[in-house]
Design a protein around this motif. Sequence first.
Motif, mmCIF file in Angstrom:
data_model
loop_
_atom_site.group_PDB
_atom_site.id
_atom_site.type_symbol
_atom_site.label_atom_id
_atom_site.label_comp_id
_atom_site.label_asym_id
_atom_site.label_seq_id
_atom_site.Cartn_x
_atom_site.Cartn_y
_atom_site.Cartn_z
ATOM 1 N N GLY A 1 -6.745 35.437 -38.840
ATOM 2 C CA GLY A 1 -7.489 36.598 -39.303
ATOM 3 C C GLY A 1 -8.969 36.544 -38.987
ATOM 4 N N ASP A 2 -9.731 37.440 -39.662
ATOM 5 C CA ASP A 2 -11.172 37.546 -39.446
ATOM 6 C C ASP A 2 -11.886 36.225 -39.736
ATOM 7 O OD1 ASP A 2 -11.448 40.131 -38.521
ATOM 8 O OD2 ASP A 2 -11.804 40.999 -40.504
ATOM 9 N N HIS A 3 -13.025 36.061 -39.053
ATOM 10 C CA HIS A 3 -13.857 34.870 -39.233
ATOM 11 C C HIS A 3 -14.447 34.858 -40.635
ATOM 12 C CE1 HIS A 3 -16.572 31.638 -38.087
ATOM 13 N NE2 HIS A 3 -17.524 32.307 -38.697
ATOM 14 N N LYS A 4 -14.287 33.724 -41.303
ATOM 15 C CA LYS A 4 -14.895 33.510 -42.625
ATOM 16 C C LYS A 4 -15.736 32.242 -42.505
ATOM 17 C CE LYS A 4 -11.168 35.694 -45.204
ATOM 18 N NZ LYS A 4 -10.411 36.199 -44.078
ATOM 19 N N PRO A 5 -17.080 32.377 -42.539
ATOM 20 C CA PRO A 5 -17.974 31.235 -42.305
ATOM 21 C C PRO A 5 -17.705 30.023 -43.202
ATOM 22 C CG PRO A 5 -19.233 33.266 -42.428
ATOM 23 C CD PRO A 5 -17.819 33.602 -42.813
ATOM 24 N N ASP A 6 -17.302 30.264 -44.437
ATOM 25 C CA ASP A 6 -17.056 29.139 -45.340
ATOM 26 C C ASP A 6 -15.752 28.402 -44.998
ATOM 27 O OD1 ASP A 6 -15.806 31.578 -46.190
ATOM 28 O OD2 ASP A 6 -15.301 30.617 -48.098
ATOM 29 N N ARG A 7 -14.889 29.040 -44.240
ATOM 30 C CA ARG A 7 -13.575 28.468 -43.911
ATOM 31 C C ARG A 7 -13.463 28.065 -42.435
ATOM 32 N NH1 ARG A 7 -8.384 32.164 -44.669
ATOM 33 N NH2 ARG A 7 -7.040 31.035 -43.263
ATOM 34 N N HIS A 8 -13.896 28.943 -41.561
ATOM 35 C CA HIS A 8 -13.765 28.700 -40.126
ATOM 36 C C HIS A 8 -14.990 27.979 -39.586
ATOM 37 C CE1 HIS A 8 -11.027 32.274 -40.658
ATOM 38 N NE2 HIS A 8 -10.225 31.335 -40.198
ATOM 39 N N LYS A 9 -14.939 26.668 -39.665
ATOM 40 C CA LYS A 9 -16.015 25.807 -39.177
ATOM 41 C C LYS A 9 -15.380 24.544 -38.605
ATOM 42 C CE LYS A 9 -16.758 24.358 -43.934
ATOM 43 N NZ LYS A 9 -17.634 24.450 -45.070
ATOM 44 N N PRO A 10 -16.148 23.782 -37.802
ATOM 45 C CA PRO A 10 -15.575 22.584 -37.186
ATOM 46 C C PRO A 10 -14.807 21.721 -38.189
ATOM 47 C CG PRO A 10 -17.734 22.979 -36.285
ATOM 48 C CD PRO A 10 -17.536 23.986 -37.405
ATOM 49 N N GLY A 11 -13.609 21.347 -37.768
ATOM 50 C CA GLY A 11 -12.730 20.566 -38.631
ATOM 51 C C GLY A 11 -11.610 21.394 -39.237
ATOM 52 N N TYR A 12 -11.740 22.732 -39.199
ATOM 53 C CA TYR A 12 -10.719 23.605 -39.775
ATOM 54 C C TYR A 12 -9.404 23.515 -38.998
ATOM 55 C CZ TYR A 12 -8.203 27.855 -41.054
ATOM 56 O OH TYR A 12 -7.228 28.752 -41.447
ATOM 57 N N LEU A 13 -9.502 23.542 -37.695
ATOM 58 C CA LEU A 13 -8.290 23.447 -36.874
ATOM 59 C C LEU A 13 -7.839 21.989 -36.819
ATOM 60 C CD1 LEU A 13 -9.293 25.791 -33.929
ATOM 61 C CD2 LEU A 13 -7.661 26.284 -35.741
ATOM 62 N N ASP A 14 -6.574 21.755 -37.165
ATOM 63 C CA ASP A 14 -6.034 20.394 -37.176
ATOM 64 C C ASP A 14 -6.031 19.777 -35.784
ATOM 65 O OD1 ASP A 14 -5.530 20.576 -39.889
ATOM 66 O OD2 ASP A 14 -3.470 21.252 -39.615
ATOM 67 N N ASP A 15 -5.627 20.544 -34.802
ATOM 68 C CA ASP A 15 -5.485 20.020 -33.450
ATOM 69 C C ASP A 15 -5.907 21.081 -32.450
ATOM 70 O OD1 ASP A 15 -4.775 18.742 -31.127
ATOM 71 O OD2 ASP A 15 -2.688 18.386 -31.709
ATOM 72 N N LEU A 16 -6.995 20.838 -31.754
ATOM 73 C CA LEU A 16 -7.512 21.817 -30.796
ATOM 74 C C LEU A 16 -6.556 22.056 -29.638
ATOM 75 C CD1 LEU A 16 -11.308 20.912 -30.614
ATOM 76 C CD2 LEU A 16 -10.252 22.884 -31.708
ATOM 77 N N ARG A 17 -5.601 21.139 -29.419
ATOM 78 C CA ARG A 17 -4.638 21.318 -28.329
ATOM 79 C C ARG A 17 -3.720 22.520 -28.568
ATOM 80 N NH1 ARG A 17 -2.165 15.522 -28.065
ATOM 81 N NH2 ARG A 17 -2.469 15.865 -30.268
ATOM 82 N N HIS A 18 -3.718 23.040 -29.797
ATOM 83 C CA HIS A 18 -2.916 24.235 -30.087
ATOM 84 C C HIS A 18 -3.587 25.503 -29.579
ATOM 85 C CE1 HIS A 18 0.108 22.155 -32.372
ATOM 86 N NE2 HIS A 18 -0.817 21.585 -33.103
ATOM 87 N N VAL A 19 -4.894 25.404 -29.287
ATOM 88 C CA VAL A 19 -5.615 26.602 -28.828
ATOM 89 C C VAL A 19 -6.370 26.407 -27.512
ATOM 90 C CG1 VAL A 19 -5.863 27.612 -31.138
ATOM 91 C CG2 VAL A 19 -7.639 26.089 -30.278
ATOM 92 N N LEU A 20 -6.469 25.165 -27.028
ATOM 93 C CA LEU A 20 -7.237 24.875 -25.811
ATOM 94 C C LEU A 20 -6.421 24.047 -24.824
ATOM 95 C CD1 LEU A 20 -10.743 23.688 -27.092
ATOM 96 C CD2 LEU A 20 -10.287 25.707 -25.723
ATOM 97 N N PRO A 21 -6.683 24.225 -23.525
ATOM 98 C CA PRO A 21 -6.090 23.315 -22.540
ATOM 99 C C PRO A 21 -6.636 21.902 -22.774
ATOM 100 C CG PRO A 21 -7.001 25.259 -21.457
ATOM 101 C CD PRO A 21 -7.459 25.298 -22.884
ATOM 102 N N ALA A 22 -5.831 20.902 -22.472
ATOM 103 C CA ALA A 22 -6.183 19.502 -22.740
ATOM 104 C C ALA A 22 -7.544 19.098 -22.165
ATOM 105 C CB ALA A 22 -5.093 18.586 -22.203
ATOM 106 N N GLU A 23 -7.900 19.625 -20.988
ATOM 107 C CA GLU A 23 -9.155 19.189 -20.362
ATOM 108 C C GLU A 23 -10.404 19.632 -21.124
ATOM 109 O OE1 GLU A 23 -8.003 22.807 -17.662
ATOM 110 O OE2 GLU A 23 -6.935 21.221 -18.703
ATOM 111 N N TYR A 24 -10.266 20.565 -22.055
ATOM 112 C CA TYR A 24 -11.434 21.045 -22.805
ATOM 113 C C TYR A 24 -11.459 20.582 -24.266
ATOM 114 C CZ TYR A 24 -11.975 24.173 -18.815
ATOM 115 O OH TYR A 24 -12.129 24.687 -17.551
ATOM 116 N N VAL A 25 -10.427 19.899 -24.717
ATOM 117 C CA VAL A 25 -10.329 19.498 -26.125
ATOM 118 C C VAL A 25 -11.474 18.592 -26.545
ATOM 119 C CG1 VAL A 25 -8.934 18.148 -27.756
ATOM 120 C CG2 VAL A 25 -7.843 19.874 -26.317
ATOM 121 N N LYS A 26 -11.898 17.696 -25.674
ATOM 122 C CA LYS A 26 -12.928 16.718 -26.034
ATOM 123 C C LYS A 26 -14.343 17.141 -25.659
ATOM 124 C CE LYS A 26 -9.796 12.869 -26.083
ATOM 125 N NZ LYS A 26 -9.773 12.100 -27.258
#
Length: 133
Positions: free
Chosen positions: A25-50
């Motif tokens: 859903g919509d961006h919520k600053p208090d919720r959507h911040k670094p660390g919110y996503l458990d695994d960036l590989r679910h949304v990014l290609p492997a070469e950009y995860v790090k």
Amino acid sequence: MKGEHPCTLDEAVQFAAMQVHIEHGDHKPDRHKPGYLDDLRHVLPAEYVKVKGVEKKIYAEHKKLVGQPELNVKFKYTTMCRALKTYGITFFNVKEKVKGKNKLVARLLGVTRESVMRMDETTKEVRCIYAHT
């Protein structure tokens, strides 16, 4: 996300932001911040995860989508996919003989109605394009 179609970091970030919007859903600053996503590989290609600060960039793009209906974001995602230069290509894993050596190198062979494309399997760099004219 699987990295099958090469895209720039900026494009990958936009795709990731749209996916976060669709799934969370919509961006919520208090919720959507670094660390919110458990695994960036679910949304990014492997070469950009790090890439340093990439999750922060995703949320900056996600913030721009506030108020956008899910259907509009899905349409934009699809439109961006279709704009990729490798969209519509069927890829095959092949081995290519290195000139002057007795060695085989992994390559991707992409085929469309109009062209055949040879790409490096690791970097996804286009090595050669044969187009029907």
